[in-house]
Write a protein that holds these residues in place. Structure first.
Motif, PDB file in Angstrom:
ATOM      1  N   ARG A  41     -41.253  56.808 -11.200  1.00  0.00           N
ATOM      2  CA  ARG A  41     -40.617  55.576 -10.757  1.00  0.00           C
ATOM      3  C   ARG A  41     -41.510  54.897  -9.712  1.00  0.00           C
ATOM      4  NH1 ARG A  41     -34.091  56.622 -10.124  1.00  0.00           N
ATOM      5  NH2 ARG A  41     -33.822  57.944 -11.984  1.00  0.00           N
ATOM      6  N   ALA A  42     -41.551  53.571  -9.767  1.00  0.00           N
ATOM      7  CA  ALA A  42     -42.345  52.826  -8.783  1.00  0.00           C
ATOM      8  C   ALA A  42     -41.618  51.531  -8.448  1.00  0.00           C
ATOM      9  CB  ALA A  42     -43.741  52.540  -9.319  1.00  0.00           C
ATOM     10  N   PRO A  43     -40.511  51.643  -7.716  1.00  0.00           N
ATOM     11  CA  PRO A  43     -39.720  50.447  -7.417  1.00  0.00           C
ATOM     12  C   PRO A  43     -40.381  49.573  -6.355  1.00  0.00           C
ATOM     13  CG  PRO A  43     -38.863  52.307  -6.209  1.00  0.00           C
ATOM     14  CD  PRO A  43     -39.965  52.849  -7.093  1.00  0.00           C
ATOM     15  N   ASP A  44     -39.952  48.335  -6.296  1.00  0.00           N
ATOM     16  CA  ASP A  44     -40.332  47.468  -5.194  1.00  0.00           C
ATOM     17  C   ASP A  44     -39.353  47.730  -4.051  1.00  0.00           C
ATOM     18  OD1 ASP A  44     -41.671  45.561  -3.738  1.00  0.00           O
ATOM     19  OD2 ASP A  44     -41.480  43.988  -5.248  1.00  0.00           O
ATOM     20  N   ALA A  45     -39.640  47.193  -2.888  1.00  0.00           N
ATOM     21  CA  ALA A  45     -38.761  47.401  -1.737  1.00  0.00           C
ATOM     22  C   ALA A  45     -37.373  46.832  -2.021  1.00  0.00           C
ATOM     23  CB  ALA A  45     -39.361  46.732  -0.501  1.00  0.00           C
ATOM     24  N   GLY A  46     -36.351  47.675  -1.858  1.00  0.00           N
ATOM     25  CA  GLY A  46     -34.980  47.244  -2.046  1.00  0.00           C
ATOM     26  C   GLY A  46     -34.552  47.041  -3.486  1.00  0.00           C
TER      27      GLY A  46
ATOM     28  N   LEU B 157     -52.162  56.400  -3.372  1.00  0.00           N
ATOM     29  CA  LEU B 157     -50.942  56.846  -4.037  1.00  0.00           C
ATOM     30  C   LEU B 157     -51.243  57.115  -5.504  1.00  0.00           C
ATOM     31  CD1 LEU B 157     -48.670  53.925  -2.735  1.00  0.00           C
ATOM     32  CD2 LEU B 157     -49.048  56.125  -1.597  1.00  0.00           C
ATOM     33  N   VAL B 158     -50.653  58.191  -6.035  1.00  0.00           N
ATOM     34  CA  VAL B 158     -50.784  58.491  -7.459  1.00  0.00           C
ATOM     35  C   VAL B 158     -49.382  58.701  -8.027  1.00  0.00           C
ATOM     36  CG1 VAL B 158     -51.726  60.021  -9.221  1.00  0.00           C
ATOM     37  CG2 VAL B 158     -53.048  59.561  -7.146  1.00  0.00           C
ATOM     38  N   TYR B 159     -49.083  57.968  -9.084  1.00  0.00           N
ATOM     39  CA  TYR B 159     -47.795  58.074  -9.765  1.00  0.00           C
ATOM     40  C   TYR B 159     -48.031  58.728 -11.119  1.00  0.00           C
ATOM     41  CZ  TYR B 159     -45.992  54.662  -6.364  1.00  0.00           C
ATOM     42  OH  TYR B 159     -45.609  54.018  -5.202  1.00  0.00           O
ATOM     43  N   VAL B 160     -47.312  59.813 -11.385  1.00  0.00           N
ATOM     44  CA  VAL B 160     -47.440  60.530 -12.652  1.00  0.00           C
ATOM     45  C   VAL B 160     -46.127  60.376 -13.415  1.00  0.00           C
ATOM     46  CG1 VAL B 160     -47.901  62.745 -13.754  1.00  0.00           C
ATOM     47  CG2 VAL B 160     -49.056  62.172 -11.604  1.00  0.00           C
TER      48      VAL B 160
ATOM     49  N   ALA C 218     -50.473  57.372 -14.062  1.00  0.00           N
ATOM     50  CA  ALA C 218     -50.667  58.079 -15.324  1.00  0.00           C
ATOM     51  C   ALA C 218     -49.426  57.875 -16.186  1.00  0.00           C
ATOM     52  CB  ALA C 218     -50.905  59.565 -15.090  1.00  0.00           C
ATOM     53  N   VAL C 219     -49.572  57.096 -17.244  1.00  0.00           N
ATOM     54  CA  VAL C 219     -48.484  56.853 -18.193  1.00  0.00           C
ATOM     55  C   VAL C 219     -48.450  57.992 -19.205  1.00  0.00           C
ATOM     56  CG1 VAL C 219     -47.669  55.339 -20.052  1.00  0.00           C
ATOM     57  CG2 VAL C 219     -48.639  54.345 -17.954  1.00  0.00           C
ATOM     58  N   SER C 220     -47.261  58.536 -19.451  1.00  0.00           N
ATOM     59  CA  SER C 220     -47.088  59.539 -20.510  1.00  0.00           C
ATOM     60  C   SER C 220     -46.639  58.816 -21.774  1.00  0.00           C
ATOM     61  CB  SER C 220     -46.047  60.585 -20.105  1.00  0.00           C
ATOM     62  OG  SER C 220     -46.568  61.502 -19.182  1.00  0.00           O
ATOM     63  N   THR C 221     -47.501  58.780 -22.783  1.00  0.00           N
ATOM     64  CA  THR C 221     -47.212  57.959 -23.961  1.00  0.00           C
ATOM     65  C   THR C 221     -46.087  58.525 -24.831  1.00  0.00           C
ATOM     66  OG1 THR C 221     -48.890  59.075 -25.313  1.00  0.00           O
ATOM     67  CG2 THR C 221     -49.607  57.151 -24.039  1.00  0.00           C
TER      68      THR C 221
ATOM     69  N   LEU D  49     -41.660  51.093 -19.674  1.00  0.00           N
ATOM     70  CA  LEU D  49     -41.261  50.890 -18.284  1.00  0.00           C
ATOM     71  C   LEU D  49     -42.369  51.395 -17.355  1.00  0.00           C
ATOM     72  CD1 LEU D  49     -39.369  50.252 -15.946  1.00  0.00           C
ATOM     73  CD2 LEU D  49     -38.130  52.395 -16.436  1.00  0.00           C
ATOM     74  N   GLU D  50     -42.948  52.537 -17.700  1.00  0.00           N
ATOM     75  CA  GLU D  50     -44.064  53.052 -16.904  1.00  0.00           C
ATOM     76  C   GLU D  50     -45.222  52.051 -16.892  1.00  0.00           C
ATOM     77  OE1 GLU D  50     -45.143  56.958 -18.251  1.00  0.00           O
ATOM     78  OE2 GLU D  50     -43.084  57.691 -18.162  1.00  0.00           O
ATOM     79  N   ARG D  51     -45.533  51.506 -18.064  1.00  0.00           N
ATOM     80  CA  ARG D  51     -46.621  50.527 -18.150  1.00  0.00           C
ATOM     81  C   ARG D  51     -46.305  49.281 -17.331  1.00  0.00           C
ATOM     82  NH1 ARG D  51     -46.182  52.231 -23.857  1.00  0.00           N
ATOM     83  NH2 ARG D  51     -47.979  53.596 -24.320  1.00  0.00           N
ATOM     84  N   PHE D  52     -45.061  48.835 -17.376  1.00  0.00           N
ATOM     85  CA  PHE D  52     -44.649  47.666 -16.600  1.00  0.00           C
ATOM     86  C   PHE D  52     -44.857  47.907 -15.111  1.00  0.00           C
ATOM     87  CE2 PHE D  52     -41.361  45.821 -13.904  1.00  0.00           C
ATOM     88  CZ  PHE D  52     -41.565  44.455 -14.120  1.00  0.00           C
TER      89      PHE D  52
END
Length: 269
Positions: A132-137, A126-129, A215-218, A227-230
């Motif tokens: 959002r990257a939520p946990d289940a639910g 998986l690649v996130y650019v 990939a975090v956009s600074t 939030l992206e870093r978290f």
């Protein structure tokens, strides 16, 4: 003399030879197991890319050209932006057409789709650019409120149930590091999203079981970079930071492509 004594006389057992044979067999099994474990995972030759809000599949054009030049098969999903189940289903249909290991890539809102559809057996990474990257639910809106609200949020306008970014917000807060003429073309093709899309919650978190990259956009003014870093840290993702607006896939396509190639297992042979 019973039959067993007779058998031992006719076929005497050499205990040393027997022990050597067992040891050799065990060693052979161990070597085979080690060799199997050492085999590299198959390289993914397929990449499926999903766009987020305020965009369509063409937003991946710069990355697609580079992936194709590297010998990968790239497909952009036309996300309907209606409901999360509809969006996930559209991605799953594309994933089902792939002929082997596939890297699933999501930008912005479509990180929700990647997190859910990433369970598909064809997905190898998986690649996130800036996604959002939520946990289940998880309630993503509640998570986002733990960080300062990004400026782009104030620029969302609604026509009934359909939302979009105003031109001023699009140029300043969504595509701020792109030439104005190019940003205006992207603004012209943005696809409105339905309010119902924002109410969806994921039921799975594929990043808990699949290799993940972020990939975090600074310079992001659409999703807070912290939030992206978290989210990236929580996933344990291989993370890069790109000096870019929310549209790093357009303003910094080389860096985003390199991250996808890494997720695919390197440059294909």
């Amino acid at each position: 003399m019973n039959s067993q004594d007779d058998l031992r006389q006719r076929h005497p057992i050499n205990r040393r030879a027997f022990v050597s044979m067992v040891a050799a067999g065990a060693a052979s099994t161990l070597i085979q197991g080690t060799a199997a474990a050492a085999q590299p995972a198959p390289k993914a030759r397929n990449v499926v890319l999903v766009h987020g809000l305020f965009a369509d599949g063409s937003s991946w054009s710069e990355v697609i050209a580079r992936l194709q030049a590297a010998g990968l098969n790239a497909t952009a999903v036309q996300n309907p932006l209606t409901t999360l189940p509809d969006a996930v289903a559209s991605a799953e249909r594309v994933l089902a057409r792939q002929d082997g290991p596939t890297v699933l890539v999501g930008h912005s809102f479509s990180g929700m789709i990647v997190t859910e559809a990433g369970q598909h057996p064809n997905v190898s990474a998986l690649v996130y650019v800036a996604a959002r990257a939520p946990d289940a639910g998880e309630d993503y809106a509640a998570l986002a409120k733990r960080f300062p609200t990004p400026p782009a949020s104030a620029g969302i306008v609604f026509d009934g149930d359909e939302g979009r970014l105003s031109e001023a917000a699009f140029l300043r807060d969504f595509a701020g590091d792109l030439p104005e003429a190019k940003a205006k073309v992207l603004y012209a093709v943005q696809e409105p999203f339905h309010k119902a899309l924002l109410t969806g919650k994921t039921t799975h978190a594929a990043w808990r079981s699949k290799p993940s990259f972020y990939a975090v956009s600074t310079e992001d003014r659409t999703i807070n970079p912290d939030l992206e870093r978290f989210m990236a840290k929580r996933m344990g993702a291989k993370t890069i930071e790109v000096k870019a607006s929310h549209l790093s896939l357009i303003s910094q396509p080389d860096e985003i492509t390199q991250l996808i190639l890494e997720a695919a297992g390197g440059h294909p042979a």
